[in-house]
Design a protein around this motif. Structure first.
Motif, mmCIF file in Angstrom:
data_model
loop_
_atom_site.group_PDB
_atom_site.id
_atom_site.type_symbol
_atom_site.label_atom_id
_atom_site.label_comp_id
_atom_site.label_asym_id
_atom_site.label_seq_id
_atom_site.Cartn_x
_atom_site.Cartn_y
_atom_site.Cartn_z
ATOM 1 N N LEU A 1 -1.603 14.739 -4.038
ATOM 2 C CA LEU A 1 -0.874 14.750 -5.303
ATOM 3 C C LEU A 1 -1.697 15.430 -6.399
ATOM 4 C CD1 LEU A 1 1.574 13.795 -6.986
ATOM 5 C CD2 LEU A 1 0.304 11.672 -7.418
ATOM 6 N N ALA A 2 -2.992 15.113 -6.471
ATOM 7 C CA ALA A 2 -3.850 15.680 -7.510
ATOM 8 C C ALA A 2 -4.027 17.184 -7.356
ATOM 9 C CB ALA A 2 -5.209 14.981 -7.496
ATOM 10 N N HIS A 3 -3.828 17.707 -6.140
ATOM 11 C CA HIS A 3 -3.955 19.151 -5.918
ATOM 12 C C HIS A 3 -2.711 19.911 -6.381
ATOM 13 C CE1 HIS A 3 -7.285 18.324 -2.856
ATOM 14 N NE2 HIS A 3 -7.803 19.123 -3.761
ATOM 15 N N ARG A 4 -1.573 19.206 -6.496
ATOM 16 C CA ARG A 4 -0.333 19.915 -6.850
ATOM 17 C C ARG A 4 0.265 19.493 -8.182
ATOM 18 N NH1 ARG A 4 4.034 16.544 -5.033
ATOM 19 N NH2 ARG A 4 3.354 14.906 -3.607
ATOM 20 N N ALA A 5 -0.374 18.563 -8.897
ATOM 21 C CA ALA A 5 0.176 18.131 -10.184
ATOM 22 C C ALA A 5 -0.927 17.563 -11.066
ATOM 23 C CB ALA A 5 1.261 17.075 -9.970
ATOM 24 N N ARG A 6 -0.704 17.618 -12.369
ATOM 25 C CA ARG A 6 -1.568 16.870 -13.278
ATOM 26 C C ARG A 6 -1.313 15.385 -13.028
ATOM 27 N NH1 ARG A 6 -0.699 18.535 -19.385
ATOM 28 N NH2 ARG A 6 -2.717 17.448 -19.557
ATOM 29 N N GLU B 1 -6.691 13.531 -13.506
ATOM 30 C CA GLU B 1 -7.216 14.219 -14.684
ATOM 31 C C GLU B 1 -7.679 13.205 -15.721
ATOM 32 O OE1 GLU B 1 -5.220 16.587 -18.409
ATOM 33 O OE2 GLU B 1 -4.533 17.156 -16.411
ATOM 34 N N VAL B 2 -6.909 12.111 -15.861
ATOM 35 C CA VAL B 2 -7.227 11.058 -16.823
ATOM 36 C C VAL B 2 -7.038 9.705 -16.147
ATOM 37 C CG1 VAL B 2 -6.647 9.989 -19.035
ATOM 38 C CG2 VAL B 2 -6.462 12.470 -18.777
ATOM 39 N N LEU B 3 -7.986 8.798 -16.360
ATOM 40 C CA LEU B 3 -7.848 7.411 -15.941
ATOM 41 C C LEU B 3 -7.670 6.544 -17.172
ATOM 42 C CD1 LEU B 3 -10.600 6.978 -13.178
ATOM 43 C CD2 LEU B 3 -8.124 7.117 -12.843
ATOM 44 N N ILE B 4 -6.790 5.536 -17.052
ATOM 45 C CA ILE B 4 -6.571 4.565 -18.123
ATOM 46 C C ILE B 4 -6.975 3.200 -17.605
ATOM 47 C CG2 ILE B 4 -4.880 3.481 -19.643
ATOM 48 C CD1 ILE B 4 -3.243 6.026 -19.553
ATOM 49 N N ALA B 5 -7.752 2.482 -18.394
ATOM 50 C CA ALA B 5 -8.200 1.140 -18.028
ATOM 51 C C ALA B 5 -7.910 0.185 -19.169
ATOM 52 C CB ALA B 5 -9.697 1.131 -17.711
ATOM 53 N N SER B 6 -7.663 -1.076 -18.835
ATOM 54 C CA SER B 6 -7.463 -2.122 -19.833
ATOM 55 C C SER B 6 -8.586 -3.137 -19.710
ATOM 56 C CB SER B 6 -6.115 -2.813 -19.619
ATOM 57 O OG SER B 6 -6.031 -3.993 -20.392
ATOM 58 N N ALA B 7 -9.179 -3.481 -20.860
ATOM 59 C CA ALA B 7 -10.271 -4.455 -20.837
ATOM 60 C C ALA B 7 -9.802 -5.821 -20.353
ATOM 61 C CB ALA B 7 -10.886 -4.573 -22.230
ATOM 62 N N ARG C 1 0.850 -1.190 0.000
ATOM 63 C CA ARG C 1 0.000 0.000 0.000
ATOM 64 C C ARG C 1 0.884 1.237 0.000
ATOM 65 N NH1 ARG C 1 -5.088 1.705 1.023
ATOM 66 N NH2 ARG C 1 -5.820 -0.428 1.329
ATOM 67 N N LEU C 2 0.568 2.182 -0.880
ATOM 68 C CA LEU C 2 1.306 3.436 -0.946
ATOM 69 C C LEU C 2 0.841 4.334 0.191
ATOM 70 C CD1 LEU C 2 3.236 5.267 -2.693
ATOM 71 C CD2 LEU C 2 1.151 6.150 -3.748
ATOM 72 N N THR C 3 1.767 4.767 1.037
ATOM 73 C CA THR C 3 1.401 5.570 2.214
ATOM 74 C C THR C 3 2.012 6.960 2.214
ATOM 75 O OG1 THR C 3 3.244 4.627 3.476
ATOM 76 C CG2 THR C 3 1.108 3.505 3.641
ATOM 77 N N ALA C 4 2.968 7.226 1.312
ATOM 78 C CA ALA C 4 3.602 8.551 1.286
ATOM 79 C C ALA C 4 4.208 8.791 -0.087
ATOM 80 C CB ALA C 4 4.683 8.648 2.366
ATOM 81 N N LEU C 5 4.340 10.071 -0.433
ATOM 82 C CA LEU C 5 4.977 10.469 -1.688
ATOM 83 C C LEU C 5 5.915 11.642 -1.421
ATOM 84 C CD1 LEU C 5 2.075 10.390 -4.327
ATOM 85 C CD2 LEU C 5 4.122 8.952 -4.305
ATOM 86 N N PRO C 6 7.019 11.713 -2.137
ATOM 87 C CA PRO C 6 7.916 12.865 -1.979
ATOM 88 C C PRO C 6 7.303 14.113 -2.595
ATOM 89 C CG PRO C 6 8.653 11.473 -3.787
ATOM 90 C CD PRO C 6 7.531 10.732 -3.117
ATOM 91 N N ALA C 7 7.688 15.267 -2.085
ATOM 92 C CA ALA C 7 7.168 16.540 -2.592
ATOM 93 C C ALA C 7 8.018 16.978 -3.784
ATOM 94 C CB ALA C 7 7.182 17.592 -1.490
ATOM 95 N N ILE C 8 7.823 16.304 -4.910
ATOM 96 C CA ILE C 8 8.584 16.602 -6.129
ATOM 97 C C ILE C 8 7.753 17.514 -7.027
ATOM 98 C CG2 ILE C 8 9.535 15.610 -8.248
ATOM 99 C CD1 ILE C 8 10.230 13.127 -6.709
ATOM 100 N N ALA C 9 8.387 18.549 -7.548
ATOM 101 C CA ALA C 9 7.708 19.455 -8.478
ATOM 102 C C ALA C 9 7.874 18.909 -9.896
ATOM 103 C CB ALA C 9 8.280 20.857 -8.369
ATOM 104 N N ALA C 10 6.966 18.026 -10.322
ATOM 105 C CA ALA C 10 7.023 17.433 -11.654
ATOM 106 C C ALA C 10 5.946 18.049 -12.548
ATOM 107 C CB ALA C 10 6.819 15.925 -11.558
#
Length: 295
Positions: free
Chosen positions: A143-148, A164-170, A116-125
């Motif tokens: 993350l969604a508030h500070r980056a696309r 902004e965009v979700l990708i799904a595979s059938a 489970r992902l519990t943290a992310l670095p504050a990277i300006a990407a």
């Protein structure tokens, strides 16, 4: 070019090439095996590097011999590995069965599926790509508030992916692509969702937006003329490479339909000749790993 934060997996894949397609109750011969770097984070990130972008990778990798071999490949490719976390859990390869037509079936160990992902670095990407099975909701909302964000639709029911965009595979989802597809996707991606992109093997890609749905034809995947007729086919990683091409289009400011075409073209090049795909990008290095010595 752009700077992409890739949040995903890096695995050791054990490829087993089959003499015939898998079938319930049958018996199938294995005609070849190999170990190589794999995982959604690796494949999408490597393709983004091939397309000329910078990639900062957030992933977990074992500190054992196989994990160190994978890390060496990542370093040679040019990933930013400052946020790659070393795990004490030993490497358990994913078993990937590839039939003569190149279709793959993945058998993953339960330990890798439980992360489970519990943290992310504050990277300006410039953009973040998320492809993890489970995550704490607050981490991805921040993350969604500070980056696309472009994200894969999660496999787990009830998981959310603000994006902004979700990708799904059938091949991974029973996603209904009728009139209500976008509303369904917005329940997963949140109010900021603008598009759902659904791939379906050799069939056209479905692009679902608030204004309606459309189909985008795939680029042809004919192999180069000098490709041997009996060259092994392998679709493993094609969806991840499609995501890289789509992101490349987003970073260029293209409309979503053009981004889908860019993803399709990139995946088609990869499927036609994966070795040439890396070689043409100047990434002609060995991604296969040495077979572990018996204990």
């Amino acid at each position: 070019m752009g700077h992409v934060l890739v949040v995903g997996s890096v695995n050791v894949d054990r490829i087993l090439r089959l003499a015939a397609p898998l079938g319930g109750g049958g018996r199938v011969s294995v005609v070849g095996t190999e170990l190589r770097c794999g995982g959604g984070g690796f494949a999408t990130g490597a393709a983004l590097l091939a397309l000329g972008h910078r990639v900062s990778l957030v992933a977990t990798l074992a500190g054992d011999e196989a994990g160190r071999a994978c890390r060496a490949v990542l370093e040679r490719l040019g990933f930013d590995l400052r946020h790659l976390v070393a795990s004490e859990t030993p490497t358990v390869p994913l078993e990937i069965f590839v039939d003569p037509l190149g279709e793959r079936t993945i058998v993953a160990p339960a330990t890798s599926e439980a992360r489970r992902l519990t943290a992310l670095p504050a990277i300006a990407a410039d953009l973040a790509y998320v492809n993890v099975r489970r995550a704490d909701p607050g981490v991805l909302e921040d993350l969604a508030h500070r980056a696309r964000v472009v994200a894969q639709v999660p496999l787990e029911a009830g998981e959310r992916r603000p994006a902004e965009v979700l990708i799904a595979s059938a091949s991974d989802h029973a996603f209904a692509l009728g009139a209500g597809a976008f509303d369904h996707a917005r329940r997963i991606g949140g109010p900021g969702l603008k598009a759902l992109v659904a791939t379906d093997g050799p069939r056209p890609v479905r692009l679902c937006e608030a204004g309606g749905n459309s189909a985008v034809a795939l680029a042809p995947t004919d192999p180069p003329e000098d490709t041997a007729p009996d060259a092994p086919r392998d679709s493993t990683g094609a969806g991840d490479v499609f995501a890289a091409g789509f992101i490349d289009g987003c970073l260029r400011g293209s409309a979503y339909a053009a981004c889908v075409r860019r993803g399709s073209e990139t995946a088609a090049r990869f499927l036609a000749d994966r070795d040439a795909f890396w070689r043409d990008a100047g990434l002609a290095l060995e991604m296969r790993l040495a077979t572990p010595r018996p204990a």
